[in-house]
Design an enzyme around this catalytic site. Structure first.
Site, PDB file in Angstrom:
ATOM      1  N   ARG A   1      36.299  47.880  43.620  1.00 43.06           N
ATOM      2  CA  ARG A   1      36.848  46.612  43.378  1.00 43.06           C
ATOM      3  C   ARG A   1      35.669  45.560  43.999  1.00 43.06           C
ATOM      4  NH1 ARG A   1      42.025  45.036  42.042  1.00 43.06           N
ATOM      5  NH2 ARG A   1      42.009  43.636  43.649  1.00 43.06           N
TER       6      ARG A   1
ATOM      7  N   ARG B   1      25.943  43.598  46.633  1.00 45.69           N
ATOM      8  CA  ARG B   1      24.557  42.926  45.689  1.00 45.69           C
ATOM      9  C   ARG B   1      23.595  42.831  46.679  1.00 45.69           C
ATOM     10  NH1 ARG B   1      28.324  38.674  44.683  1.00 45.69           N
ATOM     11  NH2 ARG B   1      29.601  39.152  42.647  1.00 45.69           N
TER      12      ARG B   1
ATOM     13  N   ARG C   1      52.609  49.858  49.587  1.00 47.27           N
ATOM     14  CA  ARG C   1      52.185  48.827  50.592  1.00 47.27           C
ATOM     15  C   ARG C   1      52.846  47.379  50.496  1.00 47.27           C
ATOM     16  NH1 ARG C   1      50.956  51.081  54.877  1.00 47.27           N
ATOM     17  NH2 ARG C   1      49.761  49.402  55.509  1.00 47.27           N
TER      18      ARG C   1
ATOM     19  N   ARG D   1      43.651  39.180  57.088  1.00 50.00           N
ATOM     20  CA  ARG D   1      43.004  38.277  56.632  1.00 50.00           C
ATOM     21  C   ARG D   1      43.893  36.727  56.987  1.00 50.00           C
ATOM     22  NH1 ARG D   1      42.627  39.716  50.228  1.00 50.00           N
ATOM     23  NH2 ARG D   1      45.029  39.907  49.869  1.00 50.00           N
TER      24      ARG D   1
ATOM     25  N   GLU E   1      48.114  37.809  57.184  1.00 50.65           N
ATOM     26  CA  GLU E   1      48.490  38.983  56.283  1.00 50.65           C
ATOM     27  C   GLU E   1      48.546  40.016  57.088  1.00 50.65           C
ATOM     28  OE1 GLU E   1      47.319  37.856  51.765  1.00 50.65           O
ATOM     29  OE2 GLU E   1      46.933  39.712  52.387  1.00 50.65           O
TER      30      GLU E   1
ATOM     31  N   TYR F   1      47.119  49.612  40.094  1.00 49.19           N
ATOM     32  CA  TYR F   1      46.851  48.370  40.923  1.00 49.19           C
ATOM     33  C   TYR F   1      46.255  47.351  39.920  1.00 49.19           C
ATOM     34  CZ  TYR F   1      44.076  46.482  45.080  1.00 49.19           C
ATOM     35  OH  TYR F   1      43.627  45.913  46.107  1.00 49.19           O
TER      36      TYR F   1
ATOM     37  N   ASP G   1      45.333  43.790  38.239  1.00 45.50           N
ATOM     38  CA  ASP G   1      45.004  42.286  38.392  1.00 45.50           C
ATOM     39  C   ASP G   1      45.592  41.811  37.334  1.00 45.50           C
ATOM     40  OD1 ASP G   1      43.367  42.054  40.806  1.00 45.50           O
ATOM     41  OD2 ASP G   1      41.527  42.770  39.832  1.00 45.50           O
TER      42      ASP G   1
HETATM   43  P1  FAD Z   1      54.964  41.248  38.942  1.00 48.42           P
HETATM   44  O1  FAD Z   1      54.358  40.168  39.143  1.00 48.42           O
HETATM   45  O2  FAD Z   1      55.258  42.281  40.236  1.00 48.42           O
HETATM   46  O3  FAD Z   1      56.386  41.141  38.335  1.00 48.42           O
HETATM   47  C1  FAD Z   1      57.381  41.988  38.270  1.00 48.42           C
HETATM   48  C2  FAD Z   1      58.769  41.284  38.256  1.00 48.42           C
HETATM   49  O4  FAD Z   1      59.741  42.266  37.973  1.00 48.42           O
HETATM   50  C3  FAD Z   1      59.131  40.574  39.461  1.00 48.42           C
HETATM   51  O5  FAD Z   1      59.378  39.226  39.359  1.00 48.42           O
HETATM   52  C4  FAD Z   1      60.347  41.303  40.157  1.00 48.42           C
HETATM   53  O6  FAD Z   1      61.329  40.402  40.722  1.00 48.42           O
HETATM   54  C5  FAD Z   1      60.826  41.733  38.524  1.00 48.42           C
HETATM   55  N1  FAD Z   1      61.781  42.794  38.956  1.00 48.42           N
HETATM   56  C6  FAD Z   1      61.665  44.014  39.636  1.00 48.42           C
HETATM   57  N2  FAD Z   1      62.687  44.924  39.566  1.00 48.42           N
HETATM   58  C7  FAD Z   1      63.527  44.188  39.031  1.00 48.42           C
HETATM   59  C8  FAD Z   1      64.916  44.416  38.726  1.00 48.42           C
HETATM   60  N3  FAD Z   1      65.437  45.620  39.047  1.00 48.42           N
HETATM   61  N4  FAD Z   1      65.787  43.575  38.109  1.00 48.42           N
HETATM   62  C9  FAD Z   1      65.243  42.250  37.669  1.00 48.42           C
HETATM   63  N5  FAD Z   1      63.933  42.056  37.818  1.00 48.42           N
HETATM   64  C10 FAD Z   1      63.168  42.914  38.455  1.00 48.42           C
HETATM   65  N6  FAD Z   1      45.724  39.488  40.842  1.00 48.42           N
HETATM   66  C11 FAD Z   1      44.489  38.952  40.211  1.00 48.42           C
HETATM   67  O7  FAD Z   1      44.285  38.629  39.165  1.00 48.42           O
HETATM   68  N7  FAD Z   1      44.062  37.996  41.453  1.00 48.42           N
HETATM   69  C12 FAD Z   1      44.391  38.263  42.613  1.00 48.42           C
HETATM   70  O8  FAD Z   1      43.784  37.605  43.491  1.00 48.42           O
HETATM   71  C13 FAD Z   1      45.604  38.902  42.866  1.00 48.42           C
HETATM   72  N8  FAD Z   1      45.950  38.886  44.506  1.00 48.42           N
HETATM   73  C14 FAD Z   1      47.067  39.832  44.526  1.00 48.42           C
HETATM   74  C15 FAD Z   1      47.390  39.819  45.772  1.00 48.42           C
HETATM   75  C16 FAD Z   1      48.763  40.232  46.235  1.00 48.42           C
HETATM   76  C17 FAD Z   1      49.208  40.411  47.501  1.00 48.42           C
HETATM   77  C18 FAD Z   1      49.340  41.003  45.156  1.00 48.42           C
HETATM   78  C19 FAD Z   1      50.527  41.963  45.456  1.00 48.42           C
HETATM   79  C20 FAD Z   1      49.047  41.111  43.733  1.00 48.42           C
HETATM   80  C21 FAD Z   1      47.824  40.276  43.555  1.00 48.42           C
HETATM   81  N9  FAD Z   1      47.261  40.227  42.263  1.00 48.42           N
HETATM   82  C22 FAD Z   1      46.119  39.530  41.711  1.00 48.42           C
HETATM   83  C23 FAD Z   1      47.919  40.942  41.121  1.00 48.42           C
HETATM   84  C24 FAD Z   1      48.949  40.426  40.418  1.00 48.42           C
HETATM   85  O9  FAD Z   1      50.132  39.940  41.334  1.00 48.42           O
HETATM   86  C25 FAD Z   1      49.625  41.288  39.104  1.00 48.42           C
HETATM   87  O10 FAD Z   1      48.677  41.877  38.432  1.00 48.42           O
HETATM   88  C26 FAD Z   1      50.660  40.728  38.498  1.00 48.42           C
HETATM   89  O11 FAD Z   1      51.622  40.152  39.378  1.00 48.42           O
HETATM   90  C27 FAD Z   1      51.193  41.824  37.715  1.00 48.42           C
HETATM   91  O12 FAD Z   1      52.125  41.460  36.815  1.00 48.42           O
HETATM   92  P2  FAD Z   1      53.507  42.183  36.585  1.00 48.42           P
HETATM   93  O13 FAD Z   1      54.250  41.399  35.926  1.00 48.42           O
HETATM   94  O14 FAD Z   1      53.001  43.569  36.319  1.00 48.42           O
HETATM   95  O15 FAD Z   1      54.370  42.089  38.032  1.00 48.42           O
HETATM   96  N1  UDP Z   2      38.173  45.988  51.895  1.00 46.30           N
HETATM   97  C1  UDP Z   2      37.495  46.146  53.091  1.00 46.30           C
HETATM   98  N2  UDP Z   2      37.068  45.137  53.864  1.00 46.30           N
HETATM   99  C2  UDP Z   2      37.167  43.762  53.185  1.00 46.30           C
HETATM  100  C3  UDP Z   2      37.546  43.612  51.939  1.00 46.30           C
HETATM  101  C4  UDP Z   2      38.085  44.682  51.326  1.00 46.30           C
HETATM  102  O1  UDP Z   2      37.572  47.269  53.797  1.00 46.30           O
HETATM  103  O2  UDP Z   2      36.551  42.817  53.916  1.00 46.30           O
HETATM  104  C5  UDP Z   2      38.592  47.125  51.093  1.00 46.30           C
HETATM  105  C6  UDP Z   2      40.033  47.103  51.276  1.00 46.30           C
HETATM  106  O3  UDP Z   2      40.360  48.821  51.186  1.00 46.30           O
HETATM  107  C7  UDP Z   2      40.824  46.427  50.225  1.00 46.30           C
HETATM  108  C8  UDP Z   2      39.896  47.032  49.050  1.00 46.30           C
HETATM  109  O4  UDP Z   2      38.256  46.973  49.643  1.00 46.30           O
HETATM  110  O5  UDP Z   2      42.024  47.068  50.049  1.00 46.30           O
HETATM  111  C9  UDP Z   2      39.777  46.033  47.618  1.00 46.30           C
HETATM  112  O6  UDP Z   2      39.471  44.728  48.415  1.00 46.30           O
HETATM  113  P1  UDP Z   2      40.307  43.410  47.528  1.00 46.30           P
HETATM  114  O7  UDP Z   2      39.785  42.056  48.220  1.00 46.30           O
HETATM  115  O8  UDP Z   2      40.178  43.595  46.058  1.00 46.30           O
HETATM  116  O9  UDP Z   2      41.880  43.845  47.891  1.00 46.30           O
HETATM  117  P2  UDP Z   2      43.009  42.712  47.486  1.00 46.30           P
HETATM  118  O10 UDP Z   2      42.354  41.369  47.199  1.00 46.30           O
HETATM  119  O11 UDP Z   2      43.669  43.599  46.374  1.00 46.30           O
HETATM  120  O12 UDP Z   2      43.918  42.911  48.539  1.00 46.30           O
END
Ligand code: FAD
Ligand code: UDP
Length: 395
Positions: free
Chosen positions: A175, A179, A258, A289, A312, A360, A362
């Site tokens: 991911r 560079r 996780r 972070r 976090e 996983y 986005d």
């Molecule tokens: P979700 O957003 O998880 O939605 C699923 C929904 O289902 C939730 O609202 C939940 O409450 C509901 N649900 C589950 N079980 C039930 C149930 N039994 N009854 C009713 N409702 C239920 N993506 C990016 O592009 N850029 C980022 O920087 C980025 N950062 C992230 C950081 C974190 C910490 C996390 C966890 C994810 C990140 N993502 C990021 C990924 C992004 O959150 C997901 O791609 C996106 O949310 C996926 O959408 P989804 O609808 O599949 O799931």
């Molecule tokens: N990672 C790392 N060091 C960093 C940033 C990322 O080791 O400073 C690794 C870590 O395993 C992480 C993965 O690279 O889970 C992907 O990073 P990203 O920033 O995409 O993670 P996310 O934003 O999904 O938490």
């Protein structure tokens, strides 16, 4: 409402499916979510005191190279010109992340040219011989060599995943770009930005359609309401975006997830760290972070004497925790095969999204996958009356 489709989960996957089915096929869609808001993990709130937008489930940065997804999301929000840049604090010094020529030269106290740096990393990666990298460590060492891997990746990853990195997929490290220039943008995608008036406004607009009804604070697995699993499945088509193992009562075991604990602090300073995200890759710091939200929107008016940060902390998700990141060890992948078979056999239910497919994703990937599900599965059903054929949880 007498729905034509029930969507479980109002995250980006569920909202995209609902919006498309409502608009393209003129069908009635009922979306339920157990949370008090739509938008899933992308949801954010604007802090009334400071005007700072706080991402409630971890920082979300939108980026994509998919034209269709970019056009689609721009129907519901415009995006700022924000470009994500991350720094990392190692051994009392701050370096740019992801690893680029600036990081390499600072780390080795050198002034290598791009070709010299490439040659150095190639030499360091030679420990792998001709072996194709098969897991996280091998992929990491092949990309950046052992010294940089140990400094910036090994302990961060140990904290983030608490899993033997040999059991982690090489995709996770892939991911991050590497560079041999001084370009320190975090993402390589063509389009990037943050929703101009916030995530909540964007996500709520997606659900704003006369054919869509949203029921919040409603859990699909709670018996005793008319939208529970027992009542709906078999009677109305369902798109399920919750955790796939939960759907099948964990009968093939629990998939590893996780979760993260976000420790929020409101500080009486105008600027705590000078950038949106500072990573902490050293073993002696317990968090991974720190996010400082004001830096995501330099264009906005906000309080100048206060700031809001999240530290976090990552750990295994137990009962009652939000499942955030699929760990995806070989054992998990084995269990997933069983859930895929079970999913295929489940008539009238499609599984999607990050939780429903144990991927996983986005945001742009979740939206892209939802658009594909509409094209490939829901269009034949609603336009031509074909049976709803589940592709299993890999849909
Ligand atoms: P979700 O957003 O998880 O939605 C699923 C929904 O289902 C939730 O609202 C939940 O409450 C509901 N649900 C589950 N079980 C039930 C149930 N039994 N009854 C009713 N409702 C239920 N993506 C990016 O592009 N850029 C980022 O920087 C980025 N950062 C992230 C950081 C974190 C910490 C996390 C966890 C994810 C990140 N993502 C990021 C990924 C992004 O959150 C997901 O791609 C996106 O949310 C996926 O959408 P989804 O609808 O599949 O799931
Ligand atoms: N990672 C790392 N060091 C960093 C940033 C990322 O080791 O400073 C690794 C870590 O395993 C992480 C993965 O690279 O889970 C992907 O990073 P990203 O920033 O995409 O993670 P996310 O934003 O999904 O938490």
């Amino acid at each position: 409402m007498n729905p034509d489709l029930v969507v479980v989960g109002a995250g980006l996957f569920g909202l995209t499916v609902a919006q498309q089915v409502a608009e393209r096929f003129g069908r009635k869609v009922l979306v339920l979510d157990r949370r008090h808001h739509v938008g899933g993990n992308a949801y954010s709130e604007i802090d009334p005191e400071t005007g700072i937008e706080v991402h409630q489930y971890g920082a979300h940065l939108f980026h994509t190279s998919n034209e269709r997804v970019w056009d689609y999301v721009n129907r519901f929000t415009s995006f700022t010109g924000y470009q994500h840049r991350v720094y990392t604090s190692h051994g009392g010094e701050v370096y740019p992340m992801p690893i680029n020529l600036g990081t390499i030269n600072q780390f080795f106290r050198a002034s290598y040219s791009p070709d010299e740096a490439r040659a150095l990393i190639r030499e360091q990666a030679a420990e792998l011989g001709d072996k194709e990298p098969e897991n996280f460590v091998e992929k990491g060492v092949s990309l950046i060599g052992r010294p940089l891997y140990e400094a910036f990746i090994a302990h961060y990853t140990a904290k983030q995943w608490q899993t033997d990195p040999e059991k982690l997929s090489a995709d996770i490290i892939s991911r991050l770009p590497v560079r041999f220039t001084y370009d320190n943008r975090y993402f390589n995608d063509t389009y990037e930005g943050l929703p101009t008036d916030g995530y909540a406004a964007w996500l709520e607009r997606m659900a704003d359609h006369p054919n869509i009804e949203v029921r919040l604070d409603t859990d699909f697995f709670d018996a005793g309401h008319e939208l529970s699993k027992g009542t709906v499945v078999g009677n109305v088509p369902v798109v399920y975006t919750g955790p796939v193992d939960r759907y099948f009562d964990y009968q093939a075991g629990r998939l590893g997830w996780r979760t993260i604990d976000l420790e929020e602090q409101r500080l009486d300073v105008g600027d705590f760290q000078g950038c949106p995200v500072m990573n902490y890759p050293d073993a002696d710091v317990p968090f991974t972070r720190i996010l400082e939200f004001r830096h995501f929107h330099p264009e906005r008016e906000m309080a100048t004497d206060q700031t809001i940060i999240h530290r976090e902390y990552s750990r295994f998700a137990g009962d009652g925790d939000e499942p955030y990141y699929p760990v995806n060890t070989p054992e998990d992948r084995q269990q997933l095969l069983t859930y895929r078979d079970l999913g295929r056999a489940e008539r009238g239910v499609l599984f999607g999204g990050r939780l429903g497919t144990y991927k996983y994703f986005d945001m742009h990937m979740a939206i892209g996958a939802a658009l594909s599900m509409v094209d490939n599965k829901l269009a034949p059903h609603f336009e031509r009356g074909e049976a709803l054929v589940s592709g299993g949880v890999d849909a």
